[in-house]
Design a protein around this motif. Structure first.
Motif, short mmCIF file in Angstrom:
data_model
loop_
_atom_site.label_atom_id
_atom_site.label_comp_id
_atom_site.label_asym_id
_atom_site.label_seq_id
_atom_site.Cartn_x
_atom_site.Cartn_y
_atom_site.Cartn_z
N THR A 1 3.24 14.74 -17.20
CA THR A 1 3.10 14.23 -15.85
C THR A 1 3.63 12.80 -15.78
O THR A 1 3.66 12.07 -16.77
CB THR A 1 1.62 14.22 -15.39
OG1 THR A 1 0.86 13.39 -16.24
CG2 THR A 1 1.06 15.63 -15.38
N ALA A 2 4.03 12.41 -14.59
CA ALA A 2 4.59 11.07 -14.39
C ALA A 2 3.48 10.02 -14.28
O ALA A 2 3.68 8.88 -14.70
CB ALA A 2 5.45 11.05 -13.14
N ASP B 1 8.86 9.20 -8.08
CA ASP B 1 8.75 8.42 -9.32
C ASP B 1 8.29 6.99 -9.02
O ASP B 1 7.40 6.46 -9.70
CB ASP B 1 10.08 8.38 -10.07
CG ASP B 1 10.46 9.69 -10.74
OD1 ASP B 1 9.59 10.56 -10.92
OD2 ASP B 1 11.65 9.82 -11.09
N ARG B 2 8.90 6.37 -8.03
CA ARG B 2 8.53 4.99 -7.66
C ARG B 2 7.10 4.92 -7.15
O ARG B 2 6.36 3.99 -7.48
CB ARG B 2 9.50 4.44 -6.62
CG ARG B 2 10.85 4.07 -7.17
CD ARG B 2 11.73 3.29 -6.19
NE ARG B 2 11.13 3.06 -4.89
CZ ARG B 2 11.60 3.52 -3.73
NH1 ARG B 2 12.69 4.25 -3.70
NH2 ARG B 2 11.00 3.24 -2.59
N LEU B 3 6.70 5.88 -6.34
CA LEU B 3 5.34 5.88 -5.80
C LEU B 3 4.31 6.03 -6.90
O LEU B 3 3.28 5.35 -6.91
CB LEU B 3 5.18 7.00 -4.76
CG LEU B 3 6.02 6.85 -3.49
CD1 LEU B 3 5.88 8.09 -2.62
CD2 LEU B 3 5.64 5.59 -2.73
N THR C 1 0.85 -1.18 0.00
CA THR C 1 0.00 0.00 0.00
C THR C 1 0.89 1.24 0.00
O THR C 1 1.89 1.29 0.69
CB THR C 1 -0.90 0.01 1.26
OG1 THR C 1 -1.70 -1.17 1.26
CG2 THR C 1 -1.80 1.23 1.28
N VAL C 2 0.49 2.24 -0.78
CA VAL C 2 1.17 3.54 -0.76
C VAL C 2 0.46 4.39 0.29
O VAL C 2 -0.75 4.54 0.26
CB VAL C 2 1.10 4.22 -2.15
CG1 VAL C 2 1.71 5.61 -2.08
CG2 VAL C 2 1.80 3.37 -3.19
N GLY D 1 -0.01 13.30 8.79
CA GLY D 1 1.41 13.51 9.03
C GLY D 1 2.27 12.95 7.92
O GLY D 1 1.77 12.59 6.84
N PRO D 2 3.58 12.87 8.14
CA PRO D 2 4.52 12.45 7.10
C PRO D 2 4.13 11.10 6.50
O PRO D 2 3.72 10.18 7.21
CB PRO D 2 5.85 12.36 7.84
CG PRO D 2 5.72 13.32 8.97
CD PRO D 2 4.27 13.24 9.38
N ASP D 3 4.26 11.00 5.19
CA ASP D 3 3.85 9.81 4.45
C ASP D 3 4.99 9.31 3.59
O ASP D 3 6.14 9.70 3.78
CB ASP D 3 2.61 10.14 3.61
CG ASP D 3 2.86 11.22 2.56
OD1 ASP D 3 4.00 11.68 2.40
OD2 ASP D 3 1.89 11.60 1.88
N ASP D 4 4.67 8.45 2.63
CA ASP D 4 5.70 7.88 1.75
C ASP D 4 6.35 8.95 0.87
O ASP D 4 7.51 8.82 0.51
CB ASP D 4 5.12 6.77 0.88
CG ASP D 4 4.75 5.53 1.68
OD1 ASP D 4 5.20 5.39 2.84
OD2 ASP D 4 3.99 4.69 1.14
N VAL D 5 5.62 9.99 0.51
CA VAL D 5 6.20 11.08 -0.28
C VAL D 5 7.22 11.86 0.55
O VAL D 5 8.29 12.22 0.07
CB VAL D 5 5.10 12.04 -0.82
CG1 VAL D 5 5.71 13.26 -1.49
CG2 VAL D 5 4.19 11.31 -1.80
N CYS D 6 6.90 12.07 1.81
CA CYS D 6 7.76 12.85 2.71
C CYS D 6 9.04 12.11 3.11
O CYS D 6 9.99 12.75 3.57
CB CYS D 6 7.02 13.19 3.99
SG CYS D 6 5.51 14.15 3.80
#
Length: 142
Positions: free
Chosen positions: A136-137, A30-32, A2-3, A47-52
Motif C-alpha cells: 500500500t502507498a 500518490d501525492r494525497l 487540508t486534504v 461530492g467530488p473531492d481531491d481524489v476525483c
C-alpha cells in the motif's frame, strides 16, 4: 493545508497501491497519500473531492450518481465508531498510526466494507487487505 475527501475515499486510501483510472489519477492519489501520511488534516466533502480531481471532467455523472452518494453514506456510517466522530460533510480528522491500524484491521475483516459492494476495485482491495499494509502507498502516519 487540508486534504478534501468524500467518505468512501477514506476506505479507498486503506488499500491504495498505485493503481487507478489514469496516470494523472495515480500521480494525484500518490501525492494525497503522502500528505495524509505526513499528518495533514482530512476534511470530508459531499461530492467530488481531491481524489476525483483528475477525472472530474470525464466522470462528472459518476461523481454525483446515487450509488456513489450511497457509498459515502455507508462509509461514513461504518467508519464513525472507529474514528470517534460523525463523518458527515465538514467533519475533520487527522489519521494517526493507531487509527490507521484500527481501520485496516476492520477493513480486512469486512466490518467497514458495506460501501465497497459493487465497486470495480473490490477484488483488488480485498487482495491487498489480505496482505496487511504490504504494497500500500499509505505506510505511515504520525
Amino acid at each position: 493545508m487540508t486534504v478534501h475527501l468524500r467518505a468512501h475515499h477514506l476506505l479507498c486510501m486503506l488499500t491504495y497501491s498505485g493503481k487507478g483510472y489514469s496516470k494523472a489519477f495515480v500521480h494525484n492519489f500518490d501525492r494525497l497519500v503522502q500528505r495524509i501520511g505526513a499528518g495533514e488534516a482530512i476534511e470530508l466533502l459531499a461530492g467530488p473531492d481531491d481524489v476525483c480531481a483528475p477525472i472530474a471532467g470525464n466522470a462528472e455523472e459518476h461523481c454525483h450518481c446515487a450509488s456513489v452518494i450511497e457509498r459515502d453514506r455507508l462509509a461514513g456510517s461504518d467508519l464513525a465508531p472507529l474514528v470517534g466522530v460523525a463523518l458527515a460533510p465538514g467533519a475533520s480528522l487527522v489519521l494517526t498510526a493507531p487509527l490507521l491500524a484500527r481501520l485496516r484491521a476492520a477493513f480486512a475483516t469486512g466490518r467497514i466494507r458495506r460501501a465497497c459492494e459493487g465497486c470495480p476495485w473490490h477484488a483488488m482491495c480485498t487482495e491487498v487487505a489480505k496482505n496487511g499494509d504490504d504494497g500500500t502507498a499509505l505506510l505511515q502516519c504520525p
